[in-house]
Write a protein that holds these residues in place. Structure first.
Motif, PDB file in Angstrom:
ATOM      1  N   PRO A 165      -0.950  18.010   9.766  1.00 49.33           N
ATOM      2  CA  PRO A 165      -0.557  17.896   8.359  1.00 49.33           C
ATOM      3  C   PRO A 165       0.694  17.027   8.225  1.00 49.33           C
ATOM      4  N   ASP A 166       0.778  16.293   7.127  1.00 50.02           N
ATOM      5  CA  ASP A 166       1.911  15.395   6.904  1.00 50.02           C
ATOM      6  C   ASP A 166       2.093  15.232   5.407  1.00 50.02           C
ATOM      7  N   ASP A 167       3.251  15.622   4.893  1.00 53.68           N
ATOM      8  CA  ASP A 167       3.487  15.534   3.452  1.00 53.68           C
ATOM      9  C   ASP A 167       4.476  14.425   3.096  1.00 53.68           C
ATOM     10  N   LEU A 170       0.862  -1.177   0.000  1.00 55.35           N
ATOM     11  CA  LEU A 170       0.000   0.000   0.000  1.00 55.35           C
ATOM     12  C   LEU A 170       0.900   1.230   0.000  1.00 55.35           C
ATOM     13  N   SER A 171       0.658   2.139  -0.895  1.00 52.65           N
ATOM     14  CA  SER A 171       1.509   3.324  -0.954  1.00 52.65           C
ATOM     15  C   SER A 171       0.690   4.541  -1.354  1.00 52.65           C
ATOM     16  N   GLY A 172       1.260   5.700  -1.128  1.00 51.89           N
ATOM     17  CA  GLY A 172       0.599   6.949  -1.504  1.00 51.89           C
ATOM     18  C   GLY A 172       1.276   8.132  -0.844  1.00 51.89           C
ATOM     19  N   GLY A 173       0.835   9.325  -1.212  1.00 51.56           N
ATOM     20  CA  GLY A 173       1.350  10.541  -0.615  1.00 51.56           C
ATOM     21  C   GLY A 173       0.483  10.969   0.551  1.00 51.56           C
ATOM     22  N   LYS A 174       1.100  11.199   1.706  1.00 48.52           N
ATOM     23  CA  LYS A 174       0.342  11.573   2.895  1.00 48.52           C
ATOM     24  C   LYS A 174      -0.174  13.003   2.809  1.00 48.52           C
ATOM     25  N   VAL A 175      -1.328  13.230   3.395  1.00 45.67           N
ATOM     26  CA  VAL A 175      -1.890  14.564   3.568  1.00 45.67           C
ATOM     27  C   VAL A 175      -1.880  14.942   5.044  1.00 45.67           C
ATOM     28  N   ALA A 176      -2.242  13.986   5.895  1.00 42.88           N
ATOM     29  CA  ALA A 176      -2.335  14.268   7.327  1.00 42.88           C
ATOM     30  C   ALA A 176      -2.394  12.965   8.102  1.00 42.88           C
TER      31      ALA A 176
END
Length: 614
Positions: free
Chosen positions: A148-150, A132-138
């Motif tokens: 917030p988390d990038d 599972l992967s992706g770009g974090k928002v928060a």
């Protein structure tokens, strides 16, 4: 997180049957639609959108490993109170160890599982692995606090075949819950818990007011009960050092209480455990007031009364909405009478804070009636005094707003070489102290003048990286908003105000744990508090145009529309009383203001530096 909420969180009634029945293709188990049978009208009772529920489907028999992973992820976005359906995708041992309440990770898009064979494939009894992967928002932590988390999200889910049934089930997975931004917006709602400020006191030591502690709870899973449990556990980690709760340590809901809701008179009864049985009436009323303030935004009509009960079911105390306001100063307290700005003669003027056709008038006293030219000003929260920065930014003056009053000598001077390297617009806090930043490149400092006079205190900012360009203290007196500039970029930071009065007559004041609350903006040019948990911000993203938006102190975007566009905004002023209009200084139109549901209205073509008291 609400700017793009439309279409995901507010569903049309016609979709109700699909959501309740099989999740409108959102949830597993609805791979196809019937292709035969009559079409019939579905009768449904009109209801609030907030009551629409989304339920997950359990795994179908002989589902592939891919279907199991996808079905589990989709079940995480349902309204099952205890994630009952999601647990059906897990092995018995995984169900025992998985803790969905540990955290919620919000990604820009829903996680997209990618297979990575752990064994030789699905036609064997060996395990199967998905990434599972992706770009974090928060991230929302176990205290329900949003941050917030990038960063990047990379986790794995492991599946195995059950020995008896040969069905695929998940036996290894990350703790907590993960979902895309749109699902988070649909599933969660931001609610303010309220505590009392512990380092802002009156002469008697009693708390002056409440402090908002925002958290996110699941909107369709009994949010009132969730928020009470969260409030009783205490403030979130960041706010904890500067607030206090009136509830005795260990206070919880009485065992067996599963749900709280208002009755037909908008009264909420809260049964507590034995820890609260012996509190006195004064403490009990403070406890009930905390709950009543917290409940205000949870129901369409609000809660007007809270009753606390002992563990035996007898009444502990009752507090009404009117009584709660006398127990604590909630929000801004008194509504500001005026809004202020600097006119074309560089004097301080005022106009009624509510909508009015009345023209601006000079304030009484030397800052409005004298000959001292100003470029910015701040008015005390009781509107009895004002502070003004000289036209060249080098000097700070304080005077009373009484006709005929004299100004006296400046209370502060800056040695900065240029106007942009001198004093910022000042800000008054709830105790009547005055804050201002000196931007002198050789000696940048954040300063505090007690009661607006005397030798300035240098405020310690050990974790602040950059030069302070703007200062606004919240009405609660424990939080401060700062625009901080470094290497050509400016950011909005929220810090915690800590006062140490044990070092002598002059307290040591520090700003601790500043955190960025608008990380997507590369350049923040103006900001103002616009509620007890919200700010209005003017800035731009990298390579983007100027925009105006609301942000919450936890860095999330509140539900609702952003202010309508305005060109060339230099300064912005909002009241913490959210009913009052926004006021801005536009290069094109001068002083303008915006009331709810209206367009920007011109006030004064040549005016600058608008402020509300504070």
């Amino acid at each position: 997180m609400g700017a793009d909420r439309e279409g995901s969180g507010r569903r049309r009634p016609v979709r109700l049957a699909a959501y309740v029945g099989c999740g409108a293709l959102l949830l597993a188990g609805c791979a196809s639609m019937p292709d035969s049978g009559d079409l019939r009208d579905v009768e449904s009772t009109p209801r609030q959108d907030s009551q629409v529920r989304v339920f997950a489907m359990p795994p179908r028999e002989n589902a592939s490993s891919a279907e199991i992973v996808q079905g589990f992820l989709e079940a995480l976005t349902s309204d099952d109170p205890q994630y009952e359906t999601a647990r059906k995708y897990l092995t018995a041992s995984a169900r025992k160890t998985w803790d969905p309440d540990r955290s919620t990770t919000v990604l820009a898009d829903a996680p997209d599982p990618e297979p990575a064979h752990a064994g030789t494939g699905e036609d064997t009894d060996e395990g199967f692995l998905y990434r599972l992967s992706g770009g974090k928002v928060a991230t929302v932590d176990a205290q329900h606090a949003y941050a917030p988390d990038d960063g990047s999200y990379n986790r794995t889910v492991h599946l195995t075949r059950l020995k008896n049934s040969k069905q695929w089930r998940i036996d290894g997975l990350p703790q907590g819950v993960v979902m895309g931004k749109s699902d988070f917006q649909r599933n969660y709602v931001s609610v303010n818990k309220y505590y009392y400020a512990s380092n802002v006191t009156s002469g008697t030591g009693a708390p002056l007011g409440t402090v908002a502690d925002p958290v996110y709870v699941r909107e369709q899973v009994d949010p009132m009960t969730q928020i009470v449990r969260a409030l009783l556990k205490g403030p979130t980690r960041w706010l904890d050092p500067v607030v206090t709760s009136s509830f005795p340590s260990g206070t919880e809901l009485k065992k067996g209480v599963e749900s709280l809701s208002p009755d037909d008179r908008n009264r909420v009864t809260v049964p507590l455990n034995r820890k609260a049985d012996h509190v006195g009436r004064s403490q009990c009323t403070k406890m009930a007031a905390q709950l009543l303030f917290t409940f205000q935004d949870l129901t369409p009509t609000g809660v007007v009364e809270v009753e606390l009960q002992k563990s035996d079911g007898s009444q502990l105390c009752v507090v009404t909405e009117v009584q709660a306001k006398s127990i604590a100063s909630h929000g801004t307290g008194q509504r500001p009478e005026y809004q202020y700005f600097i006119d074309d003669r560089q004097r301080l003027v005022r106009m009624p804070s509510a909508n009015s056709d009345k023209k601006p008038e000079s304030v009484p006293g030397a800052l409005g009636e004298g000959d001292k030219k100003l470029r910015s000003a701040a008015v005390s929260r009781d509107e009895s005094s004002a502070a003004g920065v000289s036209a060249d930014g080098s000097s700070l003056y304080v005077g009373s707003l009484v006709s005929g009053g004299s100004l006296g000598e400046a209370v502060l001077h800056s040695q900065g070489k240029t106007a942009d390297d001198r004093l910022t617009t000042p800000s008054w806090d709830a105790q009547g102290d005055l804050w201002v930043a000196d931007r002198d490149l050789k000696n940048p400092r954040l300063l505090l003048l007690q009661k607006g006079a005397g030798e300035p205190l240098v405020v310690q900012t050990p974790n602040l990286d950059g030069r302070v360009e703007a200062v606004r203290v919240a009405a609660d007196g424990v939080r401060i908003a700062l625009i901080v500039e470094k290497d050509g970029e400016s950011s909005l930071q929220i810090g915690r105000i800590v006062r140490d009065s044990q070092t002598g007559e002059r307290p040591a004041v520090s700003i601790i744990e500043p955190r960025s609350v608008a990380p997507q903006l590369e350049e923040v040019t103006a900001m103002s508090w616009a509620g007890d948990n919200r700010l209005v911000v003017v800035g731009s993203e990298k390579g983007g145009v100027q925009q105006m938006r609301y942000v919450q102190v936890d860095g999330s975007t509140p539900v609702g529309t952003a202010p309508s566009a305005l060109t060339g905004v230099k300064e912005i002023a909002a009241s913490e009383d959210e009913r009052l209009p926004l006021v801005a200084h536009s290069l094109e139109d001068g002083i303008v203001r915006l009331s709810s549901g209206e367009q920007w209205q011109k006030v004064d073509k040549d005016g600058t530096a608008p402020v509300y008291p504070g």
